[in-house]
Scaffold this motif. Sequence first.
Motif, PDB file in Angstrom:
ATOM      1  N   GLY A 137       0.819  -1.203   0.000  1.00  0.00           N
ATOM      2  CA  GLY A 137       0.000   0.000   0.000  1.00  0.00           C
ATOM      3  C   GLY A 137       0.856   1.257   0.000  1.00  0.00           C
ATOM      4  N   THR A 138       0.396   2.281  -0.740  1.00  0.00           N
ATOM      5  CA  THR A 138       1.173   3.520  -0.868  1.00  0.00           C
ATOM      6  C   THR A 138       0.339   4.738  -0.488  1.00  0.00           C
ATOM      7  N   GLY A 139       1.033   5.815  -0.201  1.00  0.00           N
ATOM      8  CA  GLY A 139       0.394   7.080   0.116  1.00  0.00           C
ATOM      9  C   GLY A 139       1.431   8.184   0.099  1.00  0.00           C
ATOM     10  N   THR A 140       0.983   9.427  -0.022  1.00  0.00           N
ATOM     11  CA  THR A 140       1.914  10.562  -0.086  1.00  0.00           C
ATOM     12  C   THR A 140       1.471  11.682   0.837  1.00  0.00           C
ATOM     13  N   ILE A 141       2.456  12.452   1.272  1.00  0.00           N
ATOM     14  CA  ILE A 141       2.206  13.682   2.033  1.00  0.00           C
ATOM     15  C   ILE A 141       3.029  14.788   1.397  1.00  0.00           C
ATOM     16  N   GLU A 142       2.369  15.900   1.141  1.00  0.00           N
ATOM     17  CA  GLU A 142       3.058  17.048   0.548  1.00  0.00           C
ATOM     18  C   GLU A 142       3.110  18.197   1.559  1.00  0.00           C
ATOM     19  N   ILE A 143       4.319  18.680   1.843  1.00  0.00           N
ATOM     20  CA  ILE A 143       4.483  19.875   2.660  1.00  0.00           C
ATOM     21  C   ILE A 143       4.317  21.082   1.746  1.00  0.00           C
ATOM     22  N   ASP A 144       3.356  21.908   2.020  1.00  0.00           N
ATOM     23  CA  ASP A 144       2.995  22.998   1.124  1.00  0.00           C
ATOM     24  C   ASP A 144       4.134  24.003   0.995  1.00  0.00           C
ATOM     25  N   ALA A 145       4.627  24.177  -0.204  1.00  0.00           N
ATOM     26  CA  ALA A 145       5.734  25.107  -0.444  1.00  0.00           C
ATOM     27  C   ALA A 145       5.286  26.561  -0.328  1.00  0.00           C
ATOM     28  N   ALA A 146       3.974  26.825  -0.431  1.00  0.00           N
ATOM     29  CA  ALA A 146       3.482  28.201  -0.386  1.00  0.00           C
ATOM     30  C   ALA A 146       3.192  28.683   1.028  1.00  0.00           C
ATOM     31  N   ALA A 147       3.224  27.754   1.988  1.00  0.00           N
ATOM     32  CA  ALA A 147       2.926  28.143   3.369  1.00  0.00           C
ATOM     33  C   ALA A 147       4.090  28.921   3.968  1.00  0.00           C
ATOM     34  N   THR A 148       3.766  29.742   4.997  1.00  0.00           N
ATOM     35  CA  THR A 148       4.790  30.511   5.708  1.00  0.00           C
ATOM     36  C   THR A 148       5.159  29.762   6.981  1.00  0.00           C
ATOM     37  N   TYR A 149       6.451  29.575   7.204  1.00  0.00           N
ATOM     38  CA  TYR A 149       6.919  28.804   8.338  1.00  0.00           C
ATOM     39  C   TYR A 149       7.718  29.697   9.285  1.00  0.00           C
ATOM     40  N   ALA A 150       7.763  29.273  10.547  1.00  0.00           N
ATOM     41  CA  ALA A 150       8.528  29.997  11.564  1.00  0.00           C
ATOM     42  C   ALA A 150       9.300  28.994  12.395  1.00  0.00           C
ATOM     43  N   ALA A 151      10.434  29.429  12.923  1.00  0.00           N
ATOM     44  CA  ALA A 151      11.221  28.555  13.788  1.00  0.00           C
ATOM     45  C   ALA A 151      10.367  28.115  14.976  1.00  0.00           C
ATOM     46  N   GLY A 152      10.354  26.811  15.229  1.00  0.00           N
ATOM     47  CA  GLY A 152       9.538  26.276  16.310  1.00  0.00           C
ATOM     48  C   GLY A 152       8.275  25.599  15.825  1.00  0.00           C
ATOM     49  N   ASP A 153       7.889  25.806  14.556  1.00  0.00           N
ATOM     50  CA  ASP A 153       6.760  25.063  14.001  1.00  0.00           C
ATOM     51  C   ASP A 153       7.065  23.573  14.051  1.00  0.00           C
ATOM     52  N   LYS A 154       6.018  22.757  14.271  1.00  0.00           N
ATOM     53  CA  LYS A 154       6.228  21.315  14.378  1.00  0.00           C
ATOM     54  C   LYS A 154       5.297  20.558  13.440  1.00  0.00           C
ATOM     55  N   ILE A 155       5.848  19.548  12.797  1.00  0.00           N
ATOM     56  CA  ILE A 155       5.053  18.633  11.993  1.00  0.00           C
ATOM     57  C   ILE A 155       5.190  17.257  12.620  1.00  0.00           C
ATOM     58  N   SER A 156       4.046  16.656  12.942  1.00  0.00           N
ATOM     59  CA  SER A 156       4.051  15.349  13.600  1.00  0.00           C
ATOM     60  C   SER A 156       3.374  14.326  12.708  1.00  0.00           C
ATOM     61  N   LEU A 157       3.978  13.137  12.605  1.00  0.00           N
ATOM     62  CA  LEU A 157       3.394  12.010  11.879  1.00  0.00           C
ATOM     63  C   LEU A 157       3.217  10.859  12.848  1.00  0.00           C
ATOM     64  N   ASN A 158       2.005  10.331  12.886  1.00  0.00           N
ATOM     65  CA  ASN A 158       1.741   9.132  13.684  1.00  0.00           C
ATOM     66  C   ASN A 158       1.512   7.987  12.714  1.00  0.00           C
TER      67      ASN A 158
END
Length: 402
Positions: A201-222
């Motif tokens: 089984g396959t799947g994808t996740i795309e981190i949006d290149a147009a979003a604005t990020y700041a130091a300390g932002d967190k992305i969590s995957l379970n």
Amino acid sequence: MSSILTNNGAMVALQTLKATNSALTNVQAEISTGKSVANSKDNAAVWAISKVMESDVQGFTAIQDTLSLGESTVSVARQAAESITERLNAIKDNIVNAQTANVDRAKLQTAIDADIEQIRNIVSTAQFSGMNLIDGSTTTSSFLASLDRRADGTVGVSTIDVAGQNLSTGDYVATAVFGAATDGVTANSDAAAFNLDSGGGTGTIEIDAAATYAAGDKISLNIGGKTATYTVSEADVAATTPADLIAVGLKNAVDALGIADLSVDYDSGTPGTLAFTNDGGNDLTVSAQFKNAGAGGLSLLNTIDVTSDAGALAALNNIDSIVQTAIDASSAFGAVESRISTQADFVGKLNDSLKSGIGAMVDADMEEASARLQALQVQQQLGIQALSIANQSPQSLLSLFQ
């Protein structure tokens, strides 16, 4: 000349007796009410002044209640700030320990994360009567401190202003960062969830290149009950394509989970995209969540990661400024709490002085009233006898006609 029509002696005795009875009534009223000026008829000017002062006493009594509320509110904030300072010092100790390469940095990071979570709990619960002075929700709060009566009769007010202190860590606000390539969600969703079927089984996740990020932002995957987290760094934010760096960092975090037969590939053809393949025998559920670091006064806590040499050094460079922020907040709250306490003591003494002044103007002197009462009772008896004698004098005229 004697007259049976006009009895001057009786009139004088009667007027004197009336005056004595009137004075006796007044002194009896003083004794029964305890006041020499009980109403405006007794002395209009003094009564008016006393009523204005009584109004001020009621106002200052209400101010005492307001100051008590303010003192309690600031006291809660001060104690919370001091508790946060203690937790930050504990975090600093662990950061210092992490500077040595041969220590278990993962356990130190776990202890640091626990202290950070405790700080968040302190910030969220440090409220009194619905007001929280340390979570950034209150800029300035004013508490009534005094009524200022001016010479022209107008009244002004004085307040004690309390500046709120932002000791939050940002409280993470969800932001849309997952793009259209993410399986199972619509475009620009801030969360993702999908299944990876067993046996390929396959799947994808795309981190949006147009979003604005700041130091300390967190992305969590379970993934299958295990969580991989990546924290955005200042270097990521400064990069030309932060989404690519975030995706690579997230891939490394997932690989470190050691999930058997799960492969994660960075898709260089689509910026910020991770492709998952599940070759294992069990289905896997994947969920993703992005959290923004926000702008809390202690938001730098979200960047602390001592699991690497670079992270431990960066944390050491930041922790002193974080601790100083909490110390400054504690000091500010302590100073204003002391001021409120001093003002409350002064208002209490001022209220007592006003009450004493009112009493001096309108209260009866009971010793004097007692002496006057006895004297007037004697005068009343003498007046009655004098009137009786005066009323008998016309009868002596009857002897002239016998």
